[in-house]
Design an enzyme around this catalytic site. Structure first.
Site, PDB file in Angstrom:
ATOM      1  CG  ASP A  22      -1.602   4.009  -2.328  1.00  0.00           C
ATOM      2  OD1 ASP A  22      -2.616   3.286  -2.179  1.00  0.00           O
ATOM      3  OD2 ASP A  22      -0.390   3.928  -1.965  1.00  0.00           O
ATOM      4  CD  GLU A  26      -1.508  -1.023   1.453  1.00  0.00           C
ATOM      5  OE1 GLU A  26      -1.232  -1.660   2.212  1.00  0.00           O
ATOM      6  OE2 GLU A  26      -1.237  -0.925   0.169  1.00  0.00           O
TER       7      GLU A  26
HETATM    8 NI    NI Z   1      -2.720  -3.263  -2.640  1.00  0.00          NI
END
Ligand code: NI
Length: 434
Positions: free
Chosen positions: A102, A168
């Site tokens: 991401d 994440e």
């Molecule tokens: Ni990172």
């Protein structure tokens, strides 16, 4: 990860160096040959950044690449994640390699010719989207590692599971849990059962090509805390008619400072409590009814983390009670600490040395940033490390940090990441036989 990176040079006296095997010499040559493709892939991802749990184009590109290698591909996993399996020609353990996918709601400003022009709506605001943490490099590194390992499939002594993980940086609030936690829940570490997992993060404040690692606690846990103080409103001129929630909230902020400084055994591990938001009142002469505090909690030790949570609750509640107010404390559990398995870490250091060169492998102090790689490490032995990537032409003190509009990384560092993941896989498979 803007925290100070203090590094000690590793004493290698008790580390045995294995010479590269024939296969490793071949994979090193492959990495060199594939470097232009590695950079091209990273730039592709850099130009098509997508936010957490919205990695649709990103996952399509990953699926396309993995399928072109002839791998068994599973999609979607944990919303937009991709998992691929490479079965080697010889029996052996299952090694998982993980990359996160991401990007962040930041408008890129670094002037790169391939800078992102993507825009999106985030929380009702128009914003640019940017790979400002280097996850674009992580995906490119893992795809090229997959390509190299697939090429030598017949000689591979085990199975490799390639995990491309979304979110994440944190799933949107109403899609929690996401990322690694959801991948684990969906069984990413099963069928076939993973024996060990490896992952890396580029680090813009570390010299390019250097690898920094640590056995045990590497990155902190992260939890949130919300505190709502309820008092009694009154005219600002007559505070004796009120239970002033602003004064109570201020006392709570002070009280919380003593948890880490006076009540936590800091020689065992570090910890942080930061109150980053404090809101109350609308006008100077009105004592409001309520005040709210929001904070973040970091720890490296599970028992300490639990104790801090309990202390926050009792400190806030009792301070409020002493003033005749109430404090409603909510702890928002997010990511546990990233703790590297000691046996695995010690065993794998020579693989990093082979990838980066002895002088380029260093031990780092723990950092108080967090990583959801920790969810995999709670289930199977895992090893996570940093890959230095600050551009050589830039001054270390002025290098923009991660999560900023000017963030940049040195693409020349990525080949070391590829070699590291390939070497870790091959060496782990080799060592498991013995
Ligand atoms: Ni990172």
């Amino acid at each position: 990860m803007k925290n100070i990176f203090i590094i000690a040079v590793l004493c290698f006296t008790n580390v045995v160096f294995a010479q590269p095997t024939k296969l490793q010499s071949k994979t090193d040559a492959d990495a060199k040959a594939l470097e232009p493709k590695l950079i091209e892939l990273r730039r592709h991802f850099h130009q098509t950044p997508e936010l957490s749990n919205r990695e649709f184009k990103t996952s399509a590109k990953i699926v396309e690449h993995l399928k072109s290698l002839g791998l068994e591909v599973q999609y979607p996993v944990a919303k937009t994640g991709v998992v691929a399996l490479l079965k080697g020609g010889k029996p052996g353990p299952v090694v998982a390699l993980r990359a996160d996918m991401d990007a962040l709601p930041i408008t890129e400003r670094n002037g790169l010719p391939f800078a992102s022009k993507a825009v999106t709506d985030f929380g009702g605001q128009q914003t640019g989207v940017m790979h400002a943490c280097g996850h674009d490099a992580h995906m490119a590194i893992l795809l090229i590692a997959a390509e190299i390992l697939t090429k030598h499939k017949a000689e591979l002594k085990g199975t490799v599971k390639f995990i491309f993980q979304p979110a994440e940086e944190g799933a949107p609030a109403d899609e929690w849990p996401g990322g690694a936690e959801l991948m684990v829940k969906e069984g990413v570490l099963e069928n076939p059962k993973v024996d060990a997992i490896f992952g890396l993060h580029v680090q813009s404040l570390l010299p390019s090509g250097q690898i920094a690692y640590r056995s045990g606690g590497l990155m902190a846990s992260v939890d949130g805390v919300d505190i709502k103080v309820k008092g009694k409103g009154a005219h600002g001129a007559t505070p004796w008619d009120s239970v002033d929630p602003i004064v109570v909230a201020a006392q709570i902020v002070q009280g919380l400072q003593t948890i880490v400084s006076r009540q936590t055994e800091l020689t065992k591990a570090g910890a942080v409590i930061t109150i980053g938001s404090m809101h109350a009142g609308v006008r100077r002469n009105i004592i409001p009814e309520t005040a709210t505090l929001e904070g973040t909690i970091r720890a490296f030790d599970d028992a300490m983390q639990k104790k801090i949570h309990e202390k926050i609750k009792v400190t806030a509640e009792k301070i409020a009670e002493s003033a005749g107010a109430t404090a409603d404390v909510k702890i928002l559990t997010m990511y546990p600490a990233t703790v590297n398995h000691e046996g695995l870490t010690n065993k794998m250091v020579p693989s990093l040395v082979r990838a980066a060169g002895q002088q380029n492998v260093v031990v780092t102090q723990p950092v108080t940033m967090a990583e959801d790689f920790s969810f995999y490490q709670r289930k199977v032995p895992g090893f996570f490390f940093f890959l230095g990537a600050y551009p050589a032409q830039m001054n270390l003190t002025s290098q923009p940090t991660h999560h900023t509009a000017d963030f940049m990384l040195d693409e020349a560092a990525m080949i070391t990441g590829v070699k590291a993941l390939v070497n870790l896989t091959l060496d782990y498979m080799e060592s498991a036989k013995k």
